[in-house]
Motif scaffolding. Structure first.
Motif, PDB file in Angstrom:
ATOM      1  N   TYR A   1       0.858  -1.095   0.091  1.00 50.64           N
ATOM      2  CA  TYR A   1      -0.192   0.046  -0.120  1.00 50.64           C
ATOM      3  C   TYR A   1       0.846   1.315   0.080  1.00 50.64           C
ATOM      4  N   LYS A   2       1.850   1.158   0.649  1.00 47.57           N
ATOM      5  CA  LYS A   2       2.862   2.233   0.781  1.00 47.57           C
ATOM      6  C   LYS A   2       3.433   2.727  -0.555  1.00 47.57           C
ATOM      7  N   ASP A   3       3.959   1.635  -1.195  1.00 51.45           N
ATOM      8  CA  ASP A   3       4.228   1.620  -2.574  1.00 51.45           C
ATOM      9  C   ASP A   3       3.464   2.473  -3.431  1.00 51.45           C
ATOM     10  N   THR A   4       2.083   2.129  -3.471  1.00 52.60           N
ATOM     11  CA  THR A   4       0.968   2.990  -4.316  1.00 52.60           C
ATOM     12  C   THR A   4       1.214   4.268  -4.004  1.00 52.60           C
ATOM     13  N   ILE A   5       1.375   4.401  -2.707  1.00 48.38           N
ATOM     14  CA  ILE A   5       1.131   6.131  -2.298  1.00 48.38           C
ATOM     15  C   ILE A   5       2.499   6.650  -2.736  1.00 48.38           C
ATOM     16  N   LYS A   6       3.418   6.092  -2.548  1.00 54.97           N
ATOM     17  CA  LYS A   6       4.684   6.621  -3.028  1.00 54.97           C
ATOM     18  C   LYS A   6       4.823   7.016  -4.514  1.00 54.97           C
ATOM     19  N   ALA A   7       4.088   6.011  -5.162  1.00 55.56           N
ATOM     20  CA  ALA A   7       4.095   6.405  -6.588  1.00 55.56           C
ATOM     21  C   ALA A   7       3.195   7.324  -6.874  1.00 55.56           C
ATOM     22  N   ASP A   8       2.215   7.679  -6.043  1.00 58.15           N
ATOM     23  CA  ASP A   8       1.316   8.813  -6.472  1.00 58.15           C
ATOM     24  C   ASP A   8       2.081  10.194  -6.002  1.00 58.15           C
ATOM     25  N   ILE A   9       2.681  10.067  -4.771  1.00 56.22           N
ATOM     26  CA  ILE A   9       3.382  11.205  -4.510  1.00 56.22           C
ATOM     27  C   ILE A   9       4.365  11.592  -5.657  1.00 56.22           C
ATOM     28  N   ASP A  10       5.219  10.785  -6.118  1.00 52.96           N
ATOM     29  CA  ASP A  10       6.202  10.864  -7.134  1.00 52.96           C
ATOM     30  C   ASP A  10       5.709  11.384  -8.316  1.00 52.96           C
ATOM     31  N   ARG A  11       4.357  10.860  -8.583  1.00 54.89           N
ATOM     32  CA  ARG A  11       3.824  11.486  -9.921  1.00 54.89           C
ATOM     33  C   ARG A  11       3.461  13.027  -9.659  1.00 54.89           C
ATOM     34  N   SER A  12       2.838  13.361  -8.404  1.00 54.76           N
ATOM     35  CA  SER A  12       2.595  14.443  -8.063  1.00 54.76           C
ATOM     36  C   SER A  12       3.445  15.541  -8.272  1.00 54.76           C
ATOM     37  N   ILE A  13       4.720  15.329  -7.696  1.00 58.54           N
ATOM     38  CA  ILE A  13       5.830  16.040  -7.676  1.00 58.54           C
ATOM     39  C   ILE A  13       6.446  16.338  -9.132  1.00 58.54           C
ATOM     40  N   ALA A  14       6.346  15.212  -9.937  1.00 59.77           N
ATOM     41  CA  ALA A  14       6.396  15.313 -11.325  1.00 59.77           C
ATOM     42  C   ALA A  14       5.550  16.373 -12.156  1.00 59.77           C
ATOM     43  N   LEU A  15       4.515  16.264 -11.829  1.00 59.16           N
ATOM     44  CA  LEU A  15       3.681  17.171 -12.334  1.00 59.16           C
ATOM     45  C   LEU A  15       3.799  18.735 -11.721  1.00 59.16           C
ATOM     46  N   LEU A  16       4.241  18.692 -10.514  1.00 61.06           N
ATOM     47  CA  LEU A  16       4.359  19.960  -9.946  1.00 61.06           C
ATOM     48  C   LEU A  16       5.727  20.737 -10.693  1.00 61.06           C
ATOM     49  N   ASN A  17       6.810  19.991 -10.695  1.00 67.05           N
ATOM     50  CA  ASN A  17       8.095  20.478 -11.265  1.00 67.05           C
ATOM     51  C   ASN A  17       7.946  20.840 -12.598  1.00 67.05           C
ATOM     52  N   ARG A  18       7.034  20.196 -13.512  1.00 61.38           N
ATOM     53  CA  ARG A  18       6.831  20.448 -14.823  1.00 61.38           C
ATOM     54  C   ARG A  18       6.287  21.742 -14.870  1.00 61.38           C
ATOM     55  N   ALA A  19       5.344  22.136 -14.190  1.00 60.35           N
ATOM     56  CA  ALA A  19       4.651  23.545 -14.166  1.00 60.35           C
ATOM     57  C   ALA A  19       5.760  24.495 -13.797  1.00 60.35           C
ATOM     58  N   LEU A  20       6.923  24.236 -12.762  1.00 63.11           N
ATOM     59  CA  LEU A  20       7.804  25.246 -12.873  1.00 63.11           C
ATOM     60  C   LEU A  20       8.725  25.165 -13.915  1.00 63.11           C
ATOM     61  N   LYS A  21       8.910  24.229 -14.475  1.00 56.35           N
ATOM     62  CA  LYS A  21       9.793  24.176 -15.745  1.00 56.35           C
ATOM     63  C   LYS A  21       9.133  24.798 -16.786  1.00 56.35           C
ATOM     64  N   ASP A  22       7.806  24.661 -17.071  1.00 56.08           N
ATOM     65  CA  ASP A  22       7.027  25.362 -18.306  1.00 56.08           C
ATOM     66  C   ASP A  22       6.881  26.725 -17.929  1.00 56.08           C
ATOM     67  N   ASN A  23       6.638  27.242 -16.659  1.00 55.86           N
ATOM     68  CA  ASN A  23       6.099  28.488 -16.615  1.00 55.86           C
ATOM     69  C   ASN A  23       7.124  29.508 -15.891  1.00 55.86           C
ATOM     70  N   TYR A  24       8.055  28.833 -15.236  1.00 56.43           N
ATOM     71  CA  TYR A  24       8.938  29.858 -14.558  1.00 56.43           C
ATOM     72  C   TYR A  24      10.475  29.733 -14.910  1.00 56.43           C
ATOM     73  N   SER A  25      10.675  29.028 -16.155  1.00 58.08           N
ATOM     74  CA  SER A  25      12.181  29.011 -16.501  1.00 58.08           C
ATOM     75  C   SER A  25      12.460  30.426 -17.262  1.00 58.08           C
ATOM     76  N   GLN A  26      13.685  30.621 -17.115  1.00 60.47           N
ATOM     77  CA  GLN A  26      14.213  31.804 -18.020  1.00 60.47           C
ATOM     78  C   GLN A  26      13.890  31.541 -19.227  1.00 60.47           C
ATOM     79  N   LYS A  27      13.425  32.415 -19.889  1.00 61.94           N
ATOM     80  CA  LYS A  27      13.655  32.413 -21.676  1.00 61.94           C
ATOM     81  C   LYS A  27      14.673  33.202 -22.289  1.00 61.94           C
ATOM     82  N   ARG A  28      15.567  32.521 -22.966  1.00 58.70           N
ATOM     83  CA  ARG A  28      16.622  33.192 -23.430  1.00 58.70           C
ATOM     84  C   ARG A  28      16.391  33.662 -24.911  1.00 58.70           C
ATOM     85  N   GLY A  29      17.158  34.703 -25.322  1.00 58.58           N
ATOM     86  CA  GLY A  29      17.100  35.289 -26.778  1.00 58.58           C
ATOM     87  C   GLY A  29      16.561  36.697 -26.477  1.00 58.58           C
TER      88      GLY A  29
END
Lengths: 122, 122
Positions: free
Chosen positions: A94-122
């Motif tokens: 059971y803990k393993d399934t929760i961990k997978a869900d947490i990992d997935r959630s963190i990935a989702l949140l990190n993606r938002a950071l990457k997509d919306n707050y990374s410096q754009k060059r040029g």
DNA sequence: TCATGAACAGCATGTTCATCC
DNA sequence: GGATGAACATGCTGTTCATGA
């Protein structure tokens, strides 16, 4: 995992901590509540009584924990419930399934950071 | 931030991506939906039509974006709405508050990993 | 009053229905 | 059928009420 929607639900998150409390033993509902409120104070998260109890009840119903009534001796008699882990293998899975869900959630949140707050060059 | 509870809400998360779409311009509702569903497919997250529209409507009402109707020429006349960013300063401030919420959410999730899945020695 | 629950209410989100080209 | 909305229904979570020691 059932149907995965957005990020992990509070209930699942708390159940994980309830298992943690059950592992340590010697803790009952309101005591866990207080410890967690304290534990998360710096992050502005304050779990409520009802969520704690619901999490505990669900785990009980699902067989991940067992509990025993204890009469707390003090100025008055008070019945509290101490929780302990149920089947270790089942809990681990059971803990393993929760961990997978947490990992997935963190990935989702990190993606938002990457997509919306990374410096754009040029 | 109002009363901060558990992790960031889906609505706020999507509004961030709606702003991103408005920045690029040239995108309308269902198109954004499709792009996002594709973008998040690998993480098992599939936003719905109604959440997209609600996010867009809220941003509009709150003044973070403006929109203009476009008659899409094709086999038939179809009216779509293209969104653009409103006041840049205001948008930036709003994005900052969302970022804070995302950071806080990630911290909450990482704490759960640390508290519940770290190897215990001894 | 402390501890455990349940009941209730509010709000976030998913599903279905309505309208217009 | 594609696009935009709204209405409806479900589900998660917070607040309030009930009971017992």
């Amino acid at each position: 995992m059932g149907k995965s929607t957005f990020v992990i639900k509070q209930r699942a998150y708390l159940k994980l901590y309830m298992l943690h409390a059950a592992e340590k033993g010697r803790l009952y509902g309101l005591q866990i509540l207080e410890e967690l409120q304290n534990h998360f104070k710096d992050l502005g998260y304050k779990p409520t009584k009802s969520e704690i109890y619901k999490s505990l009840h669900e785990l009980l119903k699902e067989g991940y924990v067992v509990r025993e009534p204890i009469t707390k001796e003090g100025t008055e008699m008070q019945t509290i419930y101490i929780y302990r882990l149920g089947d270790k293998e089942k809990v681990k899975a059971y803990k393993d399934t929760i961990k997978a869900d947490i990992d997935r959630s963190i990935a989702l949140l990190n993606r938002a950071l990457k997509d919306n707050y990374s410096q754009k060059r040029g």
